[in-house]
Each structure stands twice: as structure tokens, then as C-alpha cells.
Scaffold this active site. Structure first.
Site, PDB file in Angstrom:
ATOM      1  N   THR A 105       3.647  23.579  55.884  1.00 11.55           N
ATOM      2  CA  THR A 105       4.358  24.228  56.989  1.00 11.55           C
ATOM      3  C   THR A 105       3.982  23.578  58.321  1.00 11.55           C
ATOM      4  OG1 THR A 105       4.583  26.282  55.779  1.00 11.55           O
ATOM      5  CG2 THR A 105       4.786  26.435  58.153  1.00 11.55           C
TER       6      THR A 105
ATOM      7  N   GLU B 262      -1.024  34.012  58.593  1.00 12.08           N
ATOM      8  CA  GLU B 262      -0.258  32.759  58.584  1.00 12.08           C
ATOM      9  C   GLU B 262      -0.989  31.618  59.286  1.00 12.08           C
ATOM     10  OE1 GLU B 262       1.705  32.585  56.352  1.00 12.08           O
ATOM     11  OE2 GLU B 262       3.771  33.058  56.863  1.00 12.08           O
TER      12      GLU B 262
HETATM   13  P1  ADP Z   1       4.596  28.995  51.717  1.00 11.53           P
HETATM   14  O1  ADP Z   1       5.958  28.878  52.268  1.00 11.53           O
HETATM   15  O2  ADP Z   1       4.577  29.063  50.240  1.00 11.53           O
HETATM   16  O3  ADP Z   1       3.796  30.087  52.349  1.00 11.53           O
HETATM   17  P2  ADP Z   1       2.859  27.279  53.195  1.00 11.53           P
HETATM   18  O4  ADP Z   1       2.696  25.800  53.157  1.00 11.53           O
HETATM   19  O5  ADP Z   1       3.197  27.937  54.470  1.00 11.53           O
HETATM   20  O6  ADP Z   1       3.907  27.649  52.057  1.00 11.53           O
HETATM   21  O7  ADP Z   1       1.529  27.953  52.658  1.00 11.53           O
HETATM   22  C1  ADP Z   1       0.914  27.479  51.531  1.00 11.53           C
HETATM   23  C2  ADP Z   1      -0.460  26.972  51.938  1.00 11.53           C
HETATM   24  O8  ADP Z   1      -1.241  28.098  52.318  1.00 11.53           O
HETATM   25  C3  ADP Z   1      -1.147  26.300  50.783  1.00 11.53           C
HETATM   26  O9  ADP Z   1      -1.841  25.177  51.275  1.00 11.53           O
HETATM   27  C4  ADP Z   1      -2.138  27.344  50.305  1.00 11.53           C
HETATM   28  O10 ADP Z   1      -3.309  26.770  49.769  1.00 11.53           O
HETATM   29  C5  ADP Z   1      -2.453  28.114  51.595  1.00 11.53           C
HETATM   30  N1  ADP Z   1      -2.818  29.520  51.341  1.00 11.53           N
HETATM   31  C6  ADP Z   1      -3.872  30.158  51.868  1.00 11.53           C
HETATM   32  N2  ADP Z   1      -3.927  31.413  51.405  1.00 11.53           N
HETATM   33  C7  ADP Z   1      -2.924  31.582  50.569  1.00 11.53           C
HETATM   34  C8  ADP Z   1      -2.485  32.682  49.775  1.00 11.53           C
HETATM   35  N3  ADP Z   1      -3.145  33.836  49.734  1.00 11.53           N
HETATM   36  N4  ADP Z   1      -1.371  32.503  49.060  1.00 11.53           N
HETATM   37  C9  ADP Z   1      -0.714  31.321  49.077  1.00 11.53           C
HETATM   38  N5  ADP Z   1      -1.085  30.258  49.798  1.00 11.53           N
HETATM   39  C10 ADP Z   1      -2.190  30.375  50.535  1.00 11.53           C
END
Ligand code: ADP
Length: 307
Positions: free
Chosen positions: A181, A126
Site C-alpha cells: 500500500t 493501518e
Molecule cells: P491489504 O489491502 O490486504 O490490507 P496492505 O498491503 O495494506 O494490504 O497490508 C498488508 C500488509 O500489512 C502486509 O505486509 C502484512 O504483513 C501487514 N499486516 C500487519 N498486520 C496485519 C494483519 N493483522 N493482517 C494483515 N496484514 C497485516
């Protein structure tokens, strides 16, 4: 010797209103699939989806990096990611990949880690998306169902859900910031009023009681947050209308799913769930925004795909 493992992990909703950074619920709306293959050296990511492929910026990459280091694994790892969970919409997308990866790594090297250890490793991922480690989504995605995350030391408590619990999720088709986030954590007040914290505490406790008593109405009625939701709702166009529409259509409670922008309504199987979904769509439509709506229920956690 096993050289390749595939694990499927569910989407999840974090917070459930008053349980900021504490509650998570795995939901059967979407799934990510991660395949780990042993290679000679290095960490590589293969995906057709629009996520970072540099392991340092990908939640799955960070999990592999940390687990490789911790267990002194000499092999390289190829990470294949097939996204089902839309990234950046508050559906636990970054956590889904991280959870599937931690569970797959454990199986690939026969580590036999405990649930708490798996959640802890998945939590490292995360950092790539949220900037900080938080465990609510990964805990739900690893273990399935409803989870309560206690930290220092990390201890995840999981409670079975009522069989009639249903959720209606509305995922709006809007552009989300890259580090959504992180951005939406930045708007939360650092200090809260005692009366507000008392209200959230009472609602959070009632949610836990609702899961213990298998009472979907008590869970839904307690999805009320007077601290984080008021600070974040301006980031979701039409939020108030979506919420009021869903409540009028019979939902027990409505809140932002994780850091948003998806909105989640809590209800039960005997209710008219399609009516709630369409009421939520109309709410977003009032701001000219299309959305995808999904009726869902609690999901099992990350599981090994045999073929
Ligand atoms: P979510 O609630 O969908 O996890 P976040 O904003 O916390 O949303 O996370 C999405 C962000 O994390 C995006 O910018 C994405 O590019 C990045 N990210 C990195 N690795 C991954 C992954 N394996 N799957 C999805 N998002 C990822």
C-alpha cells in the site's frame, strides 16, 4: 466479568474508482476473526498466518496499544488472529484485523464507543501496513456496507446498498511487495488536472446517488477513475485485458480494489456473474497468471461471535 471476546470482520474494497481514500464497501468475500483475552500484562499476538507477530508491526497490535493507552487499561491483552482475508491483495486485510480488534476491545472493556470512535481507533492500525492512517477500509469493515469517510473531524456516513448489487473480484496469484500500500501510494500524482478532478467528482457523486437511489447500474457505470487508476495499473500485469474482458462480459464498471492487485467488477444479481469471473480469469491468464475469482455482495460490519 468478561475476559475473552471474539469478533469477525469482513473484507472490503476501497476507493470504488473515483473515491480515493473516501469510499469503502464491505464485501462478504472473506472474514478475519480476532479473539482478545485479558492477561496480566503486555500485548502478545498468536496466529498461524503469515503476518507480523510484533504488536508494533501488526494492525491489531497497534489498535490494542492505542486503546490500552487511551483508556488507561492496566490489563495485558493476548490477541489471537485467524486470517480469512488474504494479506496484501487490496481486500482490506490489514483493516479487517484492525476493525475486529477495535470492536472486540470496546466490548471487552464495555467502553460503548460510537461508530466514529471505533473507526478512528481501527484506523491507527493501518499505520502498521500502509505507513499512514487512512480510514476507507476500516470504516467499511467496522460499519459494513457502503461508507463515505469525511476527515477533520472524522465522520463516517453509511448508506444501505441496493439488494441486487453484486461484485466479481479477481485476486491474482502474484507476489506483492511487503509494504504494497505504501509503494502504490507513492505512484499517485501529487497534482491533478482540473478536468480530471471534475470528471472524478462527477463519477464519485454519481456513485453516491446510485447508492441513495438503490440503482446498481448507476453505481457500476460511475466506477470510472481518471486519476489514480491510470497511475497504478502498470503494477497489475494484464490489468487492461482483465478490465476489458469483464466489461465485454457485461460488467457495468471495473477498477482496482483498493491499492490492488485485486480487480473488482460491479454488476447486479440478474447478470451472468460467472461469465464475468471467467472473463477476468482469462484476462490474467493472458499474462500466465492464475487468479481466484469470487462473486460477492455487500457485507454487514464487524460482529461479536457469541461462541
Ligand atoms: P491489504 O489491502 O490486504 O490490507 P496492505 O498491503 O495494506 O494490504 O497490508 C498488508 C500488509 O500489512 C502486509 O505486509 C502484512 O504483513 C501487514 N499486516 C500487519 N498486520 C496485519 C494483519 N493483522 N493482517 C494483515 N496484514 C497485516
Amino acid at each position: 466479568m468478561v475476559s475473552k471476546i471474539t469478533v469477525k470482520a469482513p473484507s472490503s474494497t476501497a476507493n470504488l474508482g473515483p473515491g480515493f481514500d473516501t469510499f469503502g464497501l464491505a464485501i462478504d468475500a472473506f472474514y478475519d476473526k480476532v479473539t482478545l483475552t485479558k492477561t496480566k500484562k503486555g500485548i502478545s499476538i498468536i496466529t498461524d498466518d503469515n503476518i507480523p507477530t510484533n504488536p508494533e508491526n501488526n494492525t491489531a497490535g497497534l489498535v490494542v496499544k492505542n486503546m490500552k493507552k487511551k483508556f488507561k487499561i492496566k490489563n495485558g491483552i493476548e490477541i489471537q488472529i485467524k486470517k480469512g482475508i488474504p494479506a496484501g491483495f487490496g481486500m482490506g486485510s490489514s483493516a479487517g484485523s484492525a476493525a475486529a480488534t477495535a470492536v472486540a476491545f470496546d466490548k471487552l472493556f464495555n467502553l460503548k464507543l460510537s461508530s466514529n470512535q471505533l473507526v478512528e481507533f481501527a484506523g491507527f492500525g493501518e499505520k502498521a501496513s500502509a505507513g499512514t492512517i487512512h480510514y476507507d477500509n476500516v470504516a467499511a469493515s467496522v460499519l459494513g456496507g457502503f461508507v463515505i469517510v469525511k476527515t477533520n473531524p472524522l465522520n463516517v456516513i453509511s448508506i444501505n446498498s441496493p439488494t441486487d448489487l453484486r461484485m466479481c473480484v479477481a485476486v491474482p496469484k502474484i507476489d506483492v511487495p511487503k509494504k504494497k500500500t505504501k509503494v502504490s501510494r507513492g505512484v499517485i500524482p501529487e497534482k491533478v488536472k482540473l478536468v480530471d478532478s471534475v470528471q472524478n467528482l462527477a463519477n464519485a457523486s454519481s456513485i453516491v446517488a446510485g447508492f441513495m437511489k438503490k440503482d446498481s447500474e448507476l453505481i457500476g457505470n460511475s466506477i470510472q477513475d481518471v486519476i489514480v487508476e491510470p497511475a497504478r495499473q502498470h503494477m497489475i500485469p494484464g490489468y487492461e485485458k482483465v478490465k476489458q474482458n469483464a466489461l465485454k462480459a457485461g460488467a457495468f464498471g471495473v477498477t482496482i480494489s483498493g491499492a490492488g492487485p485485486s480487480v473488482i467488477a460491479f454488476s447486479k444479481s440478474s447478470f451472468d456473474l460467472k461469465k464475468i469471473c471467467s472473463a477476468m480469469s482469462k484476462g490474467f491468464k493472458s499474462k500466465n497468471i492464475d487468479c481466484q475469482t469470487i462473486i460477492c455482495k455487500p457485507s454487514k460490519g464487524a460482529i461479536h461471535q457469541k461462541k
